[in-house]
Design a protein around this motif. Structure first.
Motif, PDB file in Angstrom:
ATOM      1  N   MET A   1      -7.594   9.221  31.638  1.00 60.49           N
ATOM      2  CA  MET A   1      -8.210   9.932  30.530  1.00 60.49           C
ATOM      3  C   MET A   1      -7.140  10.332  29.504  1.00 60.49           C
ATOM      4  N   THR A   2      -7.495  10.279  28.263  1.00 54.35           N
ATOM      5  CA  THR A   2      -6.645  10.701  27.169  1.00 54.35           C
ATOM      6  C   THR A   2      -6.431  12.212  27.267  1.00 54.35           C
ATOM      7  N   ASP A   3      -5.311  12.696  26.728  1.00 50.18           N
ATOM      8  CA  ASP A   3      -5.079  14.133  26.636  1.00 50.18           C
ATOM      9  C   ASP A   3      -5.970  14.658  25.508  1.00 50.18           C
ATOM     10  N   ARG A   4      -7.198  14.998  25.855  1.00 52.19           N
ATOM     11  CA  ARG A   4      -8.185  15.404  24.839  1.00 52.19           C
ATOM     12  C   ARG A   4      -7.776  16.645  24.046  1.00 52.19           C
ATOM     13  N   PRO A   5      -7.236  17.687  24.676  1.00 52.91           N
ATOM     14  CA  PRO A   5      -6.835  18.844  23.866  1.00 52.91           C
ATOM     15  C   PRO A   5      -5.786  18.488  22.800  1.00 52.91           C
ATOM     16  N   ALA A   6      -4.800  17.677  23.151  1.00 53.27           N
ATOM     17  CA  ALA A   6      -3.771  17.284  22.172  1.00 53.27           C
ATOM     18  C   ALA A   6      -4.389  16.417  21.078  1.00 53.27           C
ATOM     19  N   LEU A   7      -5.286  15.522  21.458  1.00 54.26           N
ATOM     20  CA  LEU A   7      -5.959  14.665  20.483  1.00 54.26           C
ATOM     21  C   LEU A   7      -6.803  15.506  19.535  1.00 54.26           C
ATOM     22  N   ARG A   8      -7.526  16.480  20.065  1.00 55.98           N
ATOM     23  CA  ARG A   8      -8.326  17.373  19.217  1.00 55.98           C
ATOM     24  C   ARG A   8      -7.434  18.109  18.215  1.00 55.98           C
ATOM     25  N   ARG A   9      -6.329  18.649  18.680  1.00 56.40           N
ATOM     26  CA  ARG A   9      -5.431  19.384  17.778  1.00 56.40           C
ATOM     27  C   ARG A   9      -4.954  18.489  16.637  1.00 56.40           C
ATOM     28  N   ARG A  10      -4.533  17.274  16.973  1.00 60.10           N
ATOM     29  CA  ARG A  10      -4.011  16.352  15.961  1.00 60.10           C
ATOM     30  C   ARG A  10      -5.096  15.992  14.941  1.00 60.10           C
ATOM     31  N   LEU A  11      -6.284  15.647  15.433  1.00 58.30           N
ATOM     32  CA  LEU A  11      -7.355  15.250  14.524  1.00 58.30           C
ATOM     33  C   LEU A  11      -7.865  16.417  13.677  1.00 58.30           C
ATOM     34  N   ARG A  12      -7.919  17.602  14.250  1.00 59.54           N
ATOM     35  CA  ARG A  12      -8.346  18.779  13.479  1.00 59.54           C
ATOM     36  C   ARG A  12      -7.318  19.107  12.399  1.00 59.54           C
ATOM     37  N   ASP A  13      -6.040  19.001  12.728  1.00 56.19           N
ATOM     38  CA  ASP A  13      -4.992  19.236  11.725  1.00 56.19           C
ATOM     39  C   ASP A  13      -5.119  18.238  10.580  1.00 56.19           C
ATOM     40  N   GLN A  14      -5.399  16.979  10.904  1.00 57.23           N
ATOM     41  CA  GLN A  14      -5.530  15.946   9.868  1.00 57.23           C
ATOM     42  C   GLN A  14      -6.712  16.215   8.942  1.00 57.23           C
ATOM     43  N   ARG A  15      -7.844  16.598   9.504  1.00 50.94           N
ATOM     44  CA  ARG A  15      -8.997  16.809   8.634  1.00 50.94           C
ATOM     45  C   ARG A  15      -8.835  18.089   7.805  1.00 50.94           C
ATOM     46  N   ARG A  16      -8.191  19.115   8.355  1.00 53.14           N
ATOM     47  CA  ARG A  16      -7.954  20.342   7.580  1.00 53.14           C
ATOM     48  C   ARG A  16      -6.972  20.094   6.442  1.00 53.14           C
ATOM     49  N   ALA A  17      -6.115  19.078   6.580  1.00 54.46           N
ATOM     50  CA  ALA A  17      -5.103  18.776   5.562  1.00 54.46           C
ATOM     51  C   ALA A  17      -5.690  18.048   4.350  1.00 54.46           C
ATOM     52  N   LEU A  18      -6.925  17.584   4.448  1.00 55.01           N
ATOM     53  CA  LEU A  18      -7.534  16.888   3.304  1.00 55.01           C
ATOM     54  C   LEU A  18      -7.688  17.845   2.125  1.00 55.01           C
ATOM     55  N   ALA A  19      -7.339  17.378   0.950  1.00 54.89           N
ATOM     56  CA  ALA A  19      -7.460  18.194  -0.264  1.00 54.89           C
ATOM     57  C   ALA A  19      -8.935  18.418  -0.605  1.00 54.89           C
ATOM     58  N   ALA A  20      -9.220  19.554  -1.248  1.00 57.38           N
ATOM     59  CA  ALA A  20     -10.603  19.908  -1.590  1.00 57.38           C
ATOM     60  C   ALA A  20     -11.308  18.817  -2.393  1.00 57.38           C
ATOM     61  N   PRO A  21     -10.688  18.223  -3.424  1.00 57.16           N
ATOM     62  CA  PRO A  21     -11.408  17.168  -4.162  1.00 57.16           C
ATOM     63  C   PRO A  21     -11.791  15.974  -3.270  1.00 57.16           C
ATOM     64  N   ALA A  22     -10.925  15.589  -2.343  1.00 56.35           N
ATOM     65  CA  ALA A  22     -11.228  14.481  -1.434  1.00 56.35           C
ATOM     66  C   ALA A  22     -12.363  14.868  -0.490  1.00 56.35           C
ATOM     67  N   ARG A  23     -12.358  16.100  -0.036  1.00 60.59           N
ATOM     68  CA  ARG A  23     -13.398  16.604   0.865  1.00 60.59           C
ATOM     69  C   ARG A  23     -14.769  16.612   0.164  1.00 60.59           C
ATOM     70  N   ILE A  24     -14.802  17.064  -1.080  1.00 60.84           N
ATOM     71  CA  ILE A  24     -16.049  17.130  -1.855  1.00 60.84           C
ATOM     72  C   ILE A  24     -16.579  15.722  -2.128  1.00 60.84           C
ATOM     73  N   ALA A  25     -15.685  14.823  -2.541  1.00 55.11           N
ATOM     74  CA  ALA A  25     -16.093  13.435  -2.818  1.00 55.11           C
ATOM     75  C   ALA A  25     -16.612  12.764  -1.548  1.00 55.11           C
ATOM     76  N   ALA A  26     -15.967  13.037  -0.419  1.00 52.94           N
ATOM     77  CA  ALA A  26     -16.400  12.446   0.853  1.00 52.94           C
ATOM     78  C   ALA A  26     -17.793  12.949   1.230  1.00 52.94           C
TER      79      ALA A  26
END
Length: 193
Positions: A1-26
């Protein structure tokens, strides 16, 4: 099994790093893709979520829903999710995770089986329809009945295209998605063998 907690942290950090204009357009493009899905019914209940922690927003989708569809938000009830119709301006309360939910008695909210379509938040996903959530198991418990039968409700994960992974290990209790919607389009997993 993948290290799910570490994967969650990495993916959550990436999505929080998206700029507001990119988030709105998405969110705008996501709404268009969801509304064009041929499986979207003309009437019934469509469950969404209140976007938090960098999740892709559903506000545009909610505002453009056809008139015969009622938008619902999840309400915590014991260890399950129930769903209550909600429109902008309706009262909200904050649940134990700090997420707004409709101000209703949870036992009076609708059962998961009453939904026609459920748009689920996710942290990660793969092309086979496996979903990585926040780790609480809320959606898997609430939609476990889908392991025995098909839709309805149709389960559609919503996220940013950058949240797609090559593969996720699935546990026996993981409820697979029928589709995943991102700003790039709709991904439909291949049929199970």
């Amino acid at each position: 099994m993948t290290d799910r907690p570490a994967l969650r942290r990495r993916l959550r950090d990436q999505r929080r790093a998206l700029a507001a204009p990119a988030r709105i357009a998405a969110a705008e493009r996501l709404a268009g893709h969801l509304l064009e899905m041929p499986e979207l019914p003309r009437t019934g209940y469509v469950a969404g979520y209140w976007a938090s922690d960098g999740e892709i927003g559903l506000h545009v989708f909610q505002m453009r829903l056809p008139g015969g569809l009622r938008y619902c938000l999840p309400v915590l009830h014991g260890d399950m999710l129930r769903f209550a119709p909600w429109r902008a301006g309706d009262p909200l309360v904050t649940n134990r995770y700090g997420i707004p939910e409709p101000d209703v008695e949870p036992s009076s909210a609708l059962d998961a089986r009453d939904m026609s379509v459920v748009i689920t938040p996710l942290v990660g996903f793969d092309a086979r329809g496996h979903r990585l959530g926040m780790g609480g198991g809320w959606y898997d418990r609430s939609f476990a009945f889908r392991l025995e039968r098909g839709a309805p409700p149709l389960l559609v994960g919503a996220g940013f295209a950058q949240q797609q992974l090559d593969a996720l290990d699935a546990a026996e209790w993981d409820v697979p998605l029928d589709a995943v919607a991102t700003e790039s389009g709709i991904l439909r997993p291949p049929p199970s063998p």
